[in-house]
Write an enzyme that holds these catalytic residues in place. Sequence first.
Site, mmCIF file in Angstrom:
data_model
loop_
_atom_site.group_PDB
_atom_site.id
_atom_site.type_symbol
_atom_site.label_atom_id
_atom_site.label_comp_id
_atom_site.label_asym_id
_atom_site.label_seq_id
_atom_site.Cartn_x
_atom_site.Cartn_y
_atom_site.Cartn_z
ATOM 1 N N VAL A 502 -14.646 11.366 25.024
ATOM 2 C CA VAL A 502 -14.777 11.961 26.303
ATOM 3 C C VAL A 502 -13.974 11.158 27.861
ATOM 4 C CG1 VAL A 502 -16.700 13.398 25.984
ATOM 5 C CG2 VAL A 502 -17.558 11.134 27.350
ATOM 6 N N GLU A 503 -13.368 11.543 28.425
ATOM 7 C CA GLU A 503 -12.351 11.269 29.910
ATOM 8 C C GLU A 503 -11.784 10.192 29.498
ATOM 9 O OE1 GLU A 503 -13.423 12.509 32.765
ATOM 10 O OE2 GLU A 503 -15.553 12.372 33.493
ATOM 11 N N GLY A 504 -10.774 10.385 28.427
ATOM 12 C CA GLY A 504 -9.394 9.866 28.206
ATOM 13 C C GLY A 504 -10.390 8.988 26.722
#
Length: 808
Positions: A502-504
Amino acid sequence: MTSSLIALLSLIALLLLIGYLRLPSRKGSGLILTWLVGVLITGSWGNGIWILAALATVILLVINIPALRHSLVSKPSLKLLKKNLPQISETEQQALEAGNTWWDAELFSGKPDWKHLRDLSSSSLTTEEQAFINGPVEDICQQLDDWKITHEDLDLPSAIWQQLKQQGFFGMIIPKQYGGLGFSAIAHSEVVMKIASRSITAGVTVMVPNSLGPGELLHRYGTDEQKNHFLPRLAKGEEIPCFALTGPEAGSDASAIPDTGIVCKQDFDGKKDVLGIRLNWEKRYITLAPVATLLGLAFQLQDPDHLLGDETNVGITLALIPTDTQGVRIGKRHFPLNIPFQNGPIWGDDVFIPMDWLIGGVAQAGNGWQMLVECLGEGRGISLPALATGAGKLLSHTTGAYAGVRKQFGTAIGKFEGIEEPLAEILATTYIMDAGRRLTATAIDQDQKPAVITALLKYQLTERMRVIVNHAMDIQGGSGVCLGPDNYLGRLYQAVPIGITVEGANILTRSLIVFGQGAIRCHPYLLDEIKAAQDDDLAQLDKTLFAHFGFVFSNLSRSIWFGFTNAFFESPGTPMTRKYYRRLIRLSAGFALLTDYALLTLGGTLKRRERLSGRFADILANLYLCSAVLKHFEDQGEPYADQPLLDYSCQSLIHDAQQAMLAVFYNLPLPWAGKVLRFFMFPFGKPYSPPPDKLIHATAQLAIKPSATRKRLCAGIYLSDSPDDLTGRIEYAFQLAHQAKAAETRLKRLVKDGRLTSMTEESRIQEALEKSLINQDDADLLLKAREAMLNAIKVNSFEPETLKSSGF
């Protein structure tokens, strides 16, 4: 011959001195001119010195005569740079303009300002924030039953949901004027860390509304009307937010969002010809979507009829949409690896929204990408690092205790060298993670928005969480593998990939973002050179280019000097930390020099050399984390008992930075030039080694004995010593084992001396008591400690019918 040699050596020393001190060009030119005059006066012209003198004269003329410099260097360079430097797209430009640089730029400089870092006042909790953690957070943690959450209910209990809403957990980042808690970044981090140490599901649930989502976006960019209406409702939990960014065809490449919004007019809410947007989207992996009442949405805004202006493709735009709006469809839940936080897909079919539903109104149309990149810092820099650190602290505390009470061959397994190695890495890695978490939160609290550092921290700490959890699994063996109400480790093991994706995604964060953006954003001259080349600005290019030449020469000089002296004459830090500052100084100069070498030889193709970019990212990450460790150790008052953690952490980080640097050498163009640079930087071979066995032993011992160091390392997580608690039972057994240590030693001696003949430990205790070899108190303590140990290492089992019905 002698005078020529002296002249040559004096020139080399002079050049190294100019570069080492980073003297301005005028002062440097004056010193070289003085050398020329000296050579002329002394007549030291033999054996090729005159060639060096002539070359020095030409360089001085080029540096100090602008017209000559322009024609001979700057104009040809302009053509070369336009051809070879990386082109910056519009979305890349927005990403570069989002946030700012901080300690990352210092590391790229090759000459970090250590005084600035050491003098930085670290963030601390206010009385109100500490009270919240001691009160509502502690209360929530006591109630959480992770087995029930993850295996039976597949959700948080309704009572917990209510508490989270009513007590402001979803409004930690919302200012008090809107009814939020208005907490600092460090408080936000501490809350998530403590809850995550008890339940990943609960940690994620609290994390998301306080990370990338409507709350932060509204606070930063919303109109006054939007803030006044939505922020109080979000703070009180009357609205549950989610943010829809990722879709089937646009995950890490969020700039390629295919979801569209068309500017049009339509009747809406009883009004005719309302100017608005017709939206169609498909999103997935959206946390809180199944329970959300308010949706933040990212989409590509198009204006084919030019109702807003001249642009047809307006760009990525963000909107805020109630989930009960006609056309919004929330799908069934995803089930992410038995960590059942609310997550699922969401669609929109011809959803019409008025223009004032855009976050920030019409004025922010097309600015969504920059808004998103700026807001990613909360998730990357605070929430996910806090979650990962919470896992590290929990495993340092509990797996260490487990290794202290679990016995094989009559000895606690924590004393075996095979166990010491992963156990020491668990502790030191946790120390590193906590240091990085705290330093980055401090930066955010001081209004820094270090986009590169927050991306770096997220990928590093979630990867290090993976290492820690795997080591804990190795140590605990079957008790970690077998799921059940008494297994605190299995769900952490399953949760590891969630934070990594998540988040990249970490792979792309490491290989594309950290160094790819960092080199342009943090380099003192590169971005200005790119802009000057793109704008055909010869004057600006000339100014920047020659400053860049001096920068490269300085880092080359410093790398050569440090290669032979190991920065021995640098003196930041204290007697306990100075040697590590010196190593960072040396590696920082080498990192800056290697960066310029890669840019010079690869140019725009460096963006596509992802493996190479990833190695550069590893160098930067290890330098940053080592800086954080030194800061953390000094901020805690340099406790002598913590020195094994300091030494292990710094030695492993510096060694890893060195190894990544050597890997870069082997993969750069012009191998012969790389070998020359390697000789300058490491003339005597590899200077830094990983932690030695003696240090591994000293570090591991900190885990299996009660100590102030153990308390400091594990501070901030939920702790219990109740024999009825999931992890408290292990701590209870750990404390009893140390209380009973002296009595156990006497019992072992009696067995060794042949005075006891019983085969089992219980029977030996009884025999020793009957023979008056131990007293009743010792017998009771030994039996109590053994019972606690068995409770600590127990493993759940199930009836076959139960397993079938449970969906295992």
